[in-house]
Design an enzyme around this catalytic site. Structure first.
Site, mmCIF file in Angstrom:
data_model
loop_
_atom_site.group_PDB
_atom_site.id
_atom_site.type_symbol
_atom_site.label_atom_id
_atom_site.label_comp_id
_atom_site.label_asym_id
_atom_site.label_seq_id
_atom_site.Cartn_x
_atom_site.Cartn_y
_atom_site.Cartn_z
ATOM 1 N N HIS A 1 5.844 -11.306 4.624
ATOM 2 C CA HIS A 1 5.887 -9.934 5.129
ATOM 3 C C HIS A 1 4.627 -9.635 5.952
ATOM 4 C CE1 HIS A 1 6.927 -5.546 4.748
ATOM 5 N NE2 HIS A 1 5.635 -5.450 4.959
ATOM 6 N N GLU A 2 3.477 -9.864 5.342
ATOM 7 C CA GLU A 2 2.224 -9.529 6.035
ATOM 8 C C GLU A 2 2.041 -10.396 7.280
ATOM 9 O OE1 GLU A 2 1.039 -6.831 5.305
ATOM 10 O OE2 GLU A 2 1.911 -6.587 3.309
ATOM 11 N N HIS B 1 3.805 -8.901 10.161
ATOM 12 C CA HIS B 1 2.947 -7.897 10.816
ATOM 13 C C HIS B 1 1.893 -8.609 11.661
ATOM 14 C CE1 HIS B 1 4.379 -4.240 8.911
ATOM 15 N NE2 HIS B 1 4.137 -4.665 7.681
ATOM 16 N N GLU C 1 7.168 -2.539 11.027
ATOM 17 C CA GLU C 1 7.845 -2.924 9.787
ATOM 18 C C GLU C 1 9.079 -3.791 10.074
ATOM 19 O OE1 GLU C 1 6.326 -2.439 7.066
ATOM 20 O OE2 GLU C 1 7.793 -2.609 5.451
HETATM 21 ZN ZN ZN Z 1 4.857 -3.720 5.924
#
Ligand code: ZN
Length: 498
Positions: free
Chosen positions: A263-264, A267, A293
Site C-alpha cells: 500500500h505505502e 503511494h 489512494e
Molecule cells: Zn493510503
C-alpha cells in the site's frame, strides 16, 4: 517562453513548497527515530516552518505576482496549471487570519492528546469538548472560505479539489446499494477461508526482508526512498528523489506488514513518478488524496491480493517463512481475501471497507451542518454501524473513537479513501485494456509494465487534470462505482461459491 514575471512567480512557489517539504521530513523523523524528549523542540520547529511557508504564501507581494501572471494568461498548459492551482490555494489561505490558523493548531495539539486518552479509556465524554471546539473552528474556516451548497464542501475541497458532498453522496448511494447484498451473499456463502493460515508465526526480520523484495519488484527506487519502522504506516518525503515509506509488524499476522508495505509503496511510486523538473510546483505534485489512494489500493488489493500475484510469489513466500511451507495457492489466496464485517476500519477487508467510510461521511457531514449534536455522536455511530455493517460496537474505543482524523480537525478527508478504491478499479480496468498481457505479467512477477503505465497515464501529469477529469481521460468514463463492484463480483463469487 514563460515571462520574467512567471519565472519570478514560480521561484516563489518552489520556495513555499520547499519549506513545506521540510515539514514532511521533520514529521517522518518524529514518527521513526526522534527520541521521546525531542517532542517539544520538534513542535517548535514544525510551527516555525509552517509559519514560514504560510507567510510566504499570503505575502501581498506574492498576491500581486499571482495577479500579474493571471493577466498574462499564458495558454501553455504547464503554466496555466501552476497558476490555476496557486490561485486555488492562495484563495483558501489568504482568507484565514493567522490568529485562527494558530488557534486551530493549538486546539489540535490538545485535542490529539485528549483523544489518545479518551480512546485508551473508551471515554467519549473526555474527547467531546475538544471535538466541539474543533468543529466550531472548522465551521469558521468553511464560512471564511465560502461554499455554494454546504460548509462540508469547503472543507473537503482541501483534500479532493473540486469534489462536492452531494456528488459524493450520490456515488456512495449507488455503491452501498450494490455492496450490502454482496456482503450478505459472502457472509452466508457455502465456502469460507481457512484463516488460521494467516496467524502462523513469521519473524519480523523475515517479514521486512520479504516486503522489501516485493517493493523492489514493484520498481520502487531505493536510491530515492527507504522503509522504516513506525506504529502507523505512512508514506511521506521531500521530493520524487526522497520518498519515505514506513511499516509495522505483527509476527502472528503477516498480511498486516505485507499488504501494508505494498500500500505505502503504491503511494511511494506515485511520488517517485512525479516529474523532477516540476518539483515543488503543482505540475510536479499529486492530484488529490483520492487519486493518491487509488495508487496505494491498486497495488495492495488489485495486485497484491490477486491470484496472479501469488502464482509467482507463493514459492518465495514459503521459502521465506517455513511455517507456511504447506500452504497451497488456493488456500493462501482465499485466506488473504477473507471478508468479514468488523469494527475497525484499518483492519477491514476490501469489500466492507467502503461501508466504514460511508458511515463516517454521513456522520461528519451532519456534525459540520450542526444537525448532529456532539453528545449524540456515540449513539448515532452505533446506530449507523448496525445499519451499514450489521454489528454493534462493544464500546466507543472500537466505535466512534477509533480514528485519529477528527482529533486532527480533518473533516472531509474520509471520503477520499472510498473514492480511491473506486478510482483504483477504474484505472485497473483501463490498464488491463491497454496491457492485454497484464495478468500474465503479474503471474510471472513482472510488475514494472504496470508501473510504467501508471507513470505515463497518471503520475507524470502532476496536477494538470483534476481528479474527475483525469479519471475520464484515462478510462473514458466519469468516476463511478461500477468497475469496483464488477471487480469484487468477478473475484469473490467464484471464491466463496455463491
Ligand atoms: Zn493510503
Amino acid at each position: 517562453m514563460p515571462s520574467q514575471t512567471y519565472n519570478e512567480f514560480i521561484q516563489r512557489v518552489k520556495d513555499i513548497n520547499l519549506a513545506a517539504s521540510i515539514e514532511g521530513i521533520l514529521e517522518w523523523d518524529q514518527e521513526t527515530y526522534m527520541p521521546e524528549k525531542g517532542a517539544e523542540t520538534r513542535a517548535a520547529q514544525l510551527a516555525l516552518i509552517a509559519g514560514v511557508s504560510h507567510e510566504k504564501l499570503i505575502d501581498p507581494e506574492f498576491g500581486h505576482l499571482l495577479e500579474k501572471v493571471e493577466r498574462e494568461a499564458d495558454p501553455d498548459p504547464l503554466v496555466a496549471t501552476n497558476v490555476r492551482e496557486l490561485r486555488r490555494i492562495y484563495n483558501r489561505k489568504v482568507k484565514l487570519p493567522t490568529a485562527l490558523v494558530q488557534e486551530i493548531a493549538r486546539t489540535i495539539a490538545l485535542s490529539k492528546e485528549a483523544w489518545t486518552q479518551a480512546r485508551r479509556e473508551s471515554n467519549f465524554a473526555h474527547f467531546a469538548p475538544h471535538l466541539e471546539k474543533l468543529l466550531d473552528l472548522k465551521r469558521q474556516v468553511a464560512e471564511r472560505i465560502g461554499y455554494k451548497t454546504e460548509p462540508y464542501d469547503a472543507l473537503m475541497d482541501e483534500f479532493e479539489p473540486g469534489a462536492r458532498a452531494a456528488g459524493v453522496q450520490s456515488v456512495f448511494e449507488g455503491l452501498k446499494a450494490d455492496l450490502v447484498p454482496l456482503v450478505q451473499a459472502i457472509k452466508t456463502a457455502p465456502r469460507q477461508p481457512k484463516t488460521a493460515l494467516l496467524e502462523r508465526k513469521c519473524p519480523q526480520a523475515a517479514q521486512a526482508a520479504f516486503g522489501r523484495r516485493v517493493v523492489e519488484t514493484m520498481a520502487f527506487d531505493f536510491a530515492a526512498g527507504r522503509i522504516d519502522l513506525t506504529t502507523h504506516p505512512f508514506c511521506s518525503g521531500a521530493s520524487p528523489d526522497d520518498v519515505r515509506l514506513t511499516n509495522r509488524y505483527d509476527e502472528h499476522y503477516l498480511p498486516m506488514s505485507l499488504f501494508g508495505i505494498m500500500h505505502e509503496a503504491g503511494h511511494g511510486l506515485y511520488e517517485q513518478g512525479l516529474l523532477v523538473e516540476h518539483m515543488h510546483t503543482p505540475m510536479g505534485m499529486s492530484v488529490s488524496l483520492g487519486i493518491h489512494e487509488s495508487q496505494s489500493r491498486m497495488w495492495e488489493n488489485l495486485v497484491g491480493r490477486s491470484r496472479a500475484f501469488w502464482v509467482n510469489w507463493l514459492a518465495p513466500l514459503k521459502a521465506a517463512f517455513p511455517t507456511l511451507a504447506d500452504a497451497t495457492l488456493d488456500d493462501w489466496y482465499f485466506a488473504i481475501n477473507t471478508v468479514r464485517p468488523s469494527f475497525i476500519r484499518v483492519e477491514a477487508d476490501e469489500v466492507t471497507y467502503n461501508l466504514h467510510i460511508m458511515l463516517r461521511f454521513d456522520l461528519e457531514r451532519q456534525m459540520i451542518a450542526g444537525k448532529l449534536k456532539i453528545k449524540d455522536v456515540p449513539a448515532a455511530w452505533n446506530d449507523t454501524f448496525r445499519q451499514f455493517l450489521g454489528l454493534t460496537p462493544p464500546n466507543d474505543a472500537e466505535g466512534c473513537l477509533q480514528d485519529i482524523h477528527w482529533s486532527m480537525g480533518i473533516f472531509g478527508y474520509f471520503p477520499t479513501y472510498a473514492l480511491g478504491n473506486l478510482y483504483a478499479a477504474q484505472f485497473f480496468d483501463a490498464a488491463r485494456q491497454a496491457l492485454p498481457d497484464l495478468e500474465a505479467q503479474i503471474a510471472r512477477g513482472e510488475l514494472h509494465p504496470l508501473r510504467e503505465w501508471l507513470r505515463e497515464n497518471i503520475h507524470r501529469h502532476g496536477q494538470r487534470y483534476r481528479a474527475t477529469e483525469l479519471v475520464e481521460r484515462v478510462t473514458g468514463q466519469p468516476p463511478s462505482h461500477r468497475s469496483f463492484i464488477e471487480y469484487l463480483t468477478r473475484k469473490y463469487k467464484p471464491l466463496y461459491g455463491f
